[in-house]
Design an enzyme around this catalytic site. Structure first.
Site, mmCIF file in Angstrom:
data_model
loop_
_atom_site.group_PDB
_atom_site.id
_atom_site.type_symbol
_atom_site.label_atom_id
_atom_site.label_comp_id
_atom_site.label_asym_id
_atom_site.label_seq_id
_atom_site.Cartn_x
_atom_site.Cartn_y
_atom_site.Cartn_z
ATOM 1 N N ASP A 25 -17.131 32.110 -3.464
ATOM 2 C CA ASP A 25 -16.647 31.675 -2.151
ATOM 3 C C ASP A 25 -16.696 30.152 -2.097
ATOM 4 O O ASP A 25 -17.710 29.561 -2.468
ATOM 5 C CB ASP A 25 -17.555 32.299 -1.082
ATOM 6 C CG ASP A 25 -17.138 31.924 0.325
ATOM 7 O OD1 ASP A 25 -15.995 31.456 0.505
ATOM 8 O OD2 ASP A 25 -17.961 32.111 1.248
ATOM 9 N N ASN A 27 -15.430 28.390 0.858
ATOM 10 C CA ASN A 27 -15.435 27.880 2.247
ATOM 11 C C ASN A 27 -16.497 28.558 3.106
ATOM 12 O O ASN A 27 -16.465 28.475 4.332
ATOM 13 C CB ASN A 27 -14.049 28.028 2.877
ATOM 14 C CG ASN A 27 -13.605 29.483 2.926
ATOM 15 O OD1 ASN A 27 -14.301 30.373 2.416
ATOM 16 N ND2 ASN A 27 -12.467 29.740 3.542
ATOM 17 N N ASP A 29 -17.118 31.561 4.059
ATOM 18 C CA ASP A 29 -16.844 32.653 5.013
ATOM 19 C C ASP A 29 -17.379 33.985 4.473
ATOM 20 O O ASP A 29 -17.144 35.041 5.053
ATOM 21 C CB ASP A 29 -15.345 32.749 5.334
ATOM 22 C CG ASP A 29 -14.510 33.089 4.098
ATOM 23 O OD1 ASP A 29 -15.081 33.204 2.980
ATOM 24 O OD2 ASP A 29 -13.280 33.241 4.239
ATOM 25 N N ASP A 33 -12.684 33.346 -2.979
ATOM 26 C CA ASP A 33 -11.323 32.838 -2.797
ATOM 27 C C ASP A 33 -10.816 32.144 -4.065
ATOM 28 O O ASP A 33 -11.553 32.021 -5.051
ATOM 29 C CB ASP A 33 -11.269 31.895 -1.588
ATOM 30 C CG ASP A 33 -12.435 30.912 -1.593
ATOM 31 O OD1 ASP A 33 -12.677 30.325 -2.666
ATOM 32 O OD2 ASP A 33 -13.104 30.755 -0.554
ATOM 33 N N ASP A 102 -2.345 41.542 -10.152
ATOM 34 C CA ASP A 102 -2.307 42.967 -9.849
ATOM 35 C C ASP A 102 -0.994 43.238 -9.116
ATOM 36 O O ASP A 102 -0.679 42.561 -8.136
ATOM 37 C CB ASP A 102 -3.493 43.299 -8.927
ATOM 38 C CG ASP A 102 -4.117 44.632 -9.242
ATOM 39 O OD1 ASP A 102 -3.373 45.625 -9.239
ATOM 40 O OD2 ASP A 102 -5.339 44.682 -9.462
ATOM 41 N N ASP A 204 -0.882 48.876 -10.623
ATOM 42 C CA ASP A 204 -1.722 49.841 -9.916
ATOM 43 C C ASP A 204 -1.121 51.254 -9.991
ATOM 44 O O ASP A 204 0.091 51.437 -9.861
ATOM 45 C CB ASP A 204 -1.792 49.384 -8.453
ATOM 46 C CG ASP A 204 -2.882 50.056 -7.656
ATOM 47 O OD1 ASP A 204 -4.058 49.870 -7.990
ATOM 48 O OD2 ASP A 204 -2.546 50.764 -6.682
ATOM 49 N N GLU A 267 -2.361 51.046 -14.954
ATOM 50 C CA GLU A 267 -3.547 51.832 -14.572
ATOM 51 C C GLU A 267 -3.154 53.307 -14.572
ATOM 52 O O GLU A 267 -2.320 53.732 -13.772
ATOM 53 C CB GLU A 267 -4.050 51.434 -13.184
ATOM 54 C CG GLU A 267 -5.358 52.152 -12.856
ATOM 55 C CD GLU A 267 -5.636 52.364 -11.373
ATOM 56 O OE1 GLU A 267 -6.779 52.669 -11.030
ATOM 57 O OE2 GLU A 267 -4.705 52.239 -10.561
ATOM 58 N N HIS A 328 -13.422 47.865 -10.702
ATOM 59 C CA HIS A 328 -13.865 47.824 -9.302
ATOM 60 C C HIS A 328 -13.851 49.193 -8.631
ATOM 61 O O HIS A 328 -14.172 49.288 -7.456
ATOM 62 C CB HIS A 328 -12.963 46.852 -8.539
ATOM 63 C CG HIS A 328 -11.534 47.318 -8.519
ATOM 64 N ND1 HIS A 328 -10.773 47.430 -9.662
ATOM 65 C CD2 HIS A 328 -10.750 47.745 -7.511
ATOM 66 C CE1 HIS A 328 -9.578 47.886 -9.346
ATOM 67 N NE2 HIS A 328 -9.533 48.098 -8.053
ATOM 68 N N ASP A 329 -13.446 50.222 -9.354
ATOM 69 C CA ASP A 329 -13.383 51.576 -8.775
ATOM 70 C C ASP A 329 -14.499 52.487 -9.254
ATOM 71 O O ASP A 329 -14.668 53.587 -8.713
ATOM 72 C CB ASP A 329 -12.036 52.234 -9.135
ATOM 73 C CG ASP A 329 -10.863 51.525 -8.498
ATOM 74 O OD1 ASP A 329 -11.010 51.029 -7.367
ATOM 75 O OD2 ASP A 329 -9.788 51.468 -9.134
HETATM 76 C C1 GLC Z 1 -6.064 51.769 -7.729
HETATM 77 C C2 GLC Z 1 -7.008 50.635 -7.459
HETATM 78 C C3 GLC Z 1 -7.920 51.019 -6.346
HETATM 79 C C4 GLC Z 1 -7.089 51.285 -5.122
HETATM 80 C C5 GLC Z 1 -6.029 52.341 -5.404
HETATM 81 C C6 GLC Z 1 -4.999 52.398 -4.316
HETATM 82 O O1 GLC Z 1 -6.714 52.884 -8.215
HETATM 83 O O2 GLC Z 1 -7.695 50.287 -8.624
HETATM 84 O O3 GLC Z 1 -8.888 50.049 -6.077
HETATM 85 O O4 GLC Z 1 -7.919 51.696 -4.069
HETATM 86 O O5 GLC Z 1 -5.337 52.064 -6.583
HETATM 87 O O6 GLC Z 1 -4.190 51.258 -4.362
#
Ligand code: GLC
Length: 534
Positions: A25, A27, A29, A33, A102, A204, A267, A328-329
């Site tokens: 971060d 700034n 918040d 960023d 992404d 995605d 993905e 991140h999932d």
């Molecule tokens: C993909 C992303 C995930 C998101 C999902 C819907 O699986 O990695 O984080 O929630 O798509 O866009």
């Protein structure tokens, strides 16, 4: 088969994923960023990675933290401005690294102007840009498809009296990719960023992009149990991985091919034999269909070995492999396999044949951070509270140093830091010879230096579980990698072969430079990279 001579950056290099809300971060918040990312590029350069993939940074109501996009060609003010983005791209390139964005083509936000138009009336020109259906005669939903984030995949629209389809949240309506106008609009989005000079996209949910034209019911899942997400009640046979998706992917690839050396990563969560079909005919599909074997399988040497070999065997000729160990999932690798196995996991990721994708913070051994139930933010967690499916624990702020909030922000971080951040951070670990970060740094350095490790061939070596062993070879340089996937010591007894060589990298550096030959023992949680004598 002719040996491939020239390797592209996305074949020989290493990808590093940044979740922008959580990296740095600038700034105060409490949310990361672009300026923050820029300020940490020297760290990434030092770490030795090749390319940075940044999760969505576009304008979004943030129902799914940026994966619900309301403007594909803008920057969310939370992350900065387009000028900040241009600077980020310039600074990444100035350090001789690549930037991957992404792309979320399967669905938009329900606040995207396209959807606002589409839902405004049945005869709006954009009506067909989304998937609208009449109810059944009894008023029920068109079919039994379920949403990934809980509940049904159909949302009733009072005004126009039809349902629309959403594979994820109701705030993420699916686009109708059978419509050529939708295709063109998204190809133009791709060109917008490619013209700016981005080096590629992570696409995605690529396998969701086309659904069965007849919208047939999905079959019930006989193995469903109540602890699973409600999405798993049915098998998504008609809602995902449809044959026509390959035509779409090939068209997207054509757009990529209008530019030099860009990469498209898809993905795709599918079994190996379905996954490899996404390379496309004559490799004219996606360059890298994400291979999630190491994320989804049990941490068992026998199971992992058989899948590595199955994957190697299933790859089409000329199809380049890749490996992922966290994102991140999913729960972080350290939380799945334990602290003691985390170095072994890193060694596996970075010595297999194919492009590795690392997840920010894994190089520190960051763990999933417990989030108090009343602070859960992820919609998947909130919608199915009793199932513990929140993805927040793997999305907490990067731990930089021992100052307030680990140097991530001076404000209130959007997700909490773990109690141990004062000792689990970049600053501390950089100076410790035995830390996870030092280990990753050396591992990356070795991989980037040795052609055998980044582009060499892969040869399985017979070793009894819990050991996993293989050779990587290029132009007479041969490396034997042996990994103990258990906590107990065990003996490596190669069959029909004697290997001798020198340990060049080990999970315990004390083992390095030792010469090993014949049968030898490994301690629990040990991994070795040996340079073989000729
Ligand atoms: C993909 C992303 C995930 C998101 C999902 C819907 O699986 O990695 O984080 O929630 O798509 O866009």
């Amino acid at each position: 088969m002719a040996q491939q001579q020239h390797y592209l950056w996305w074949q020989s290099g290493i990808v590093y994923q940044i979740y922008p809300r959580s990296f740095q971060d600038s700034n105060n918040d409490g949310v990361g960023d672009l300026e923050g990312i820029i300020s940490r590029l020297d760290y990434l350069k030092w770490l030795g990675i090749t390319a940075v993939w940044v999760s969505p940074i576009y304008p979004s109501p943030m129902a799914d933290f940026g994966y619900d996009i309301s403007d594909y060609c803008g920057i969310h003010p939370l992350f900065g401005t387009m000028d900040d983005f241009d600077r980020l791209l310039k600074e990444v390139h100035a350090r001789d690294m690549k930037l991957i964005l992404d792309l979320v083509p399967n669905h938009t936000s329900n606040e995207h102007p396209w959807f606002l138009e589409s839902r405004s009336s049945r005869d709006n020109p954009k009506r067909d840009w989304y998937i609208w259906e009449d109810p059944n005669k009894d008023g029920s939903e068109p079919n039994n498809w379920m949403a990934v984030f809980g509940g049904t995949a159909w949302e009733w629209d009072e005004k126009t009296e039809q349902y629309y389809y959403h594979a994820f949240l109701k705030e993420q309506p699916d686009l109708n990719w059978r419509n050529p106008e939708v295709q063109k609009a998204m190809f133009d989005v791709m060109r917008f960023w490619l013209d700016k000079g981005v080096d590629g996209f992570r696409v995605d949910v690529m396998w969701h992009m086309i659904k069965d034209k007849q919208l047939r019911d999905n079959p019930p899942n006989p193995d469903y149990n109540e602890s699973q997400s409600t999405y798993q009640k049915v098998i998504p046979a008609f809602s995902t991985d449809q044959p026509e998706v390959h035509e779409i992917v090939a068209m997207m690839r054509d757009v990529m091919d209008e530019y030099d050396e860009r990469v498209m990563i898809g993905e795709i969560y599918l079994p190996i034999h379905q996954l490899v079909s996404y390379y496309g005919i004559n490799n004219q599909g996606t360059h890298l269909p994400f291979n999630f074997i190491l994320i989804t399988l049990d941490w068992d040497a026998g199971i992992i070995k058989s899948h590595i070999d199955e994957y190697e065997g299933a790859l089409p000729q000329g199809g380049w492999p890749n490996w992922v160990i966290g994102n991140h999932d999913k729960p972080r690798i350290t939380s799945r396999v334990g602290d003691s196995q985390a170095k072994v996991a890193g060694m596996l990721l970075l010595t297999l044949r194919g492009t590795p994708t690392m997840y920010y913070g894994d190089e520190l051994g960051m763990r999933d951070v417990p989030i108090p139930p009343d602070q859960i933010q992820d919609p998947q967690g909130l919608n199915m509270p009793e199932k513990d499916l929140s993805r927040d624990p793997a999305r907490t702020p990067m731990q930089w140093d021992k100052t307030k909030n680990a140097g991530f922000t001076e404000g209130e971080p959007w997700l909490p830091l773990p109690a141990n951040f004062k000792r689990m951070n970049v600053e501390v670990q950089r100076n410790e010879p035995y830390s996870m970060l030092t280990f990753y740094h050396r591992l990356i350095e070795l991989r980037q230096k040795e052609q055998a490790l980044h582009v060499g061939s892969y040869l399985p070596v017979t070793a009894k579980p819990p050991l996993l062993a293989y050779i990587r070879e290029h132009e007479n340089r041969r490396f034997l990698i042996i990994l103990n996937l258990s906590h107990k010591p065990c003996v490596f007894r190669p069959e029909h072969q004697t290997y001798s060589g020198t340990v060049v990298l080990a999970t315990d550096p004390e083992r390095e430079n030792s010469n090993l030959k014949g049968n030898f023992s490994l301690s629990g949680d040990e991994g070795l990279v040996m340079r073989l004598d000729q």
